[in-house]
Design a protein around this motif. Structure first.
Motif, short mmCIF file in Angstrom:
data_model
loop_
_atom_site.label_atom_id
_atom_site.label_comp_id
_atom_site.label_asym_id
_atom_site.label_seq_id
_atom_site.Cartn_x
_atom_site.Cartn_y
_atom_site.Cartn_z
N UNK A 232 -27.21 3.95 -9.38
CA UNK A 232 -27.58 3.09 -8.25
C UNK A 232 -26.87 1.74 -8.33
N UNK A 233 -26.88 1.14 -9.52
CA UNK A 233 -26.21 -0.16 -9.68
C UNK A 233 -24.71 -0.02 -9.46
N UNK A 234 -24.13 1.06 -10.01
CA UNK A 234 -22.70 1.27 -9.86
C UNK A 234 -22.28 1.42 -8.41
N UNK A 235 -23.10 2.10 -7.61
CA UNK A 235 -22.77 2.27 -6.21
C UNK A 235 -22.64 0.95 -5.48
N UNK A 236 -23.55 0.04 -5.75
CA UNK A 236 -23.51 -1.29 -5.12
C UNK A 236 -22.28 -2.07 -5.59
N UNK A 237 -22.03 -2.04 -6.90
CA UNK A 237 -20.90 -2.79 -7.45
C UNK A 237 -19.57 -2.25 -6.91
N UNK A 238 -19.42 -0.92 -6.89
CA UNK A 238 -18.17 -0.32 -6.42
C UNK A 238 -17.92 -0.64 -4.96
N UNK A 239 -18.96 -0.62 -4.14
CA UNK A 239 -18.81 -0.96 -2.73
C UNK A 239 -18.34 -2.41 -2.57
N UNK A 240 -18.92 -3.30 -3.36
CA UNK A 240 -18.52 -4.71 -3.31
C UNK A 240 -17.06 -4.88 -3.73
N UNK A 241 -16.65 -4.20 -4.79
CA UNK A 241 -15.27 -4.30 -5.25
C UNK A 241 -14.29 -3.79 -4.21
N UNK A 242 -14.64 -2.68 -3.56
CA UNK A 242 -13.73 -2.09 -2.57
C UNK A 242 -13.57 -3.01 -1.38
N UNK A 243 -14.66 -3.63 -0.94
CA UNK A 243 -14.58 -4.60 0.16
C UNK A 243 -13.68 -5.77 -0.23
#
Length: 247
Positions: A232-243
């Protein structure tokens, strides 16, 4: 983001990474490197985590020194990863940070998908021995370039059903071998400066504080809970990085 806030987030992330590593043998780079990358960029994140990775895996190798490693698996896996990390670190030095951040975000999403899609996948040990060198090399390249080999190394070792102690000693030896190649090359490439090396050494503290907490929690909390929280934490972090990378 204020510097103090960024440092506090980095401290918390490293502590939680230590908890996950103490409980499962993995977790610290999976969580810490993406978050640190979103704060400071991939090259800085890789440098900041290099000494905590080296020392924490060295510590776990010592703690599990009486655990036998799978014969015919660990040596080719770690040795190929060692040379792969060299190639990956060259890529880290030469590629633009935005490109590295986008690749890291995609790698994190791939890791999440693999964990959700095939959690019960089983790989026979005889096949695992054949795949150890090529997958170790690929994992080493990813680790050197973006600081994260988990999309390759973790599903591979999970599929072998090694058992917790054998898994921990195998993955710790693998990460330790990668760090032996990565750290000198970061210094030679001019990425690891004196201040960043000092910051990396300080980053060992929250990671080590979290590891005994994780080892104790593992006796009472299901590993599935750790897994779900991490994803769950990784999903949020990865989305932020991609943006950030696309922006």
């Amino acid at each position: 983001m204020p510097e103090l806030t960024g440092l506090a987030l980095a401290f918390v992330c490293l502590f939680i990474g230590g908890v996950l590593k103490g409980a499962t043998g993995i977790g610290a780079p999976i969580l810490a490197v993406p978050l640190l990358s979103s704060l400071y960029g991939v090259p800085t994140a890789v440098v900041l985590f290099s000494l905590p990775n080296f020392l924490s895996n060295g510590l776990q190798l010592w703690q599990y020194r009486r655990t036998p490693a799978p014969p015919g698996l660990l040596a080719p896996f770690a040795l190929a990863g060692f040379f792969g990390a060299g190639l990956g670190t060259l890529m880290l030095v030469r590629l633009p940070s935005d490109v590295l951040q986008a690749v890291l975000a995609v790698a994190v999403f791939l890791f999440i998908l693999l964990r959700l899609a095939r959690p019960d996948w089983v790989l026979p040990m005889r096949v695992g021995r054949l795949l150890a060198a090529p997958l170790g090399f690929l994992g080493g390249v990813m680790f050197g370039a973006i600081g994260l080999s988990a999309p390759v190394s973790v599903p591979f070792l999970n599929a072998l059903r090694l058992g917790r102690d054998v898994f921990v000693v195998t993955i710790s030896a693998f990460f330790f071998a990668l760090a032996l190649m990565q750290i000198p090359m970061l210094a030679l490439g001019g990425v690891m400066t004196g201040p960043l090396a000092l910051a990396s050494l300080i980053a060992v503290v929250p990671l080590w504080l979290g590891m005994p907490v994780g080892a104790r929690l593992a006796r009472y909390v299901s590993l599935k809970v750790f897994d779900h929280v991490t994803l769950a934490i990784l999903g949020v972090i990865a989305a932020r990085m991609l943006v950030q990378a696309l922006g």
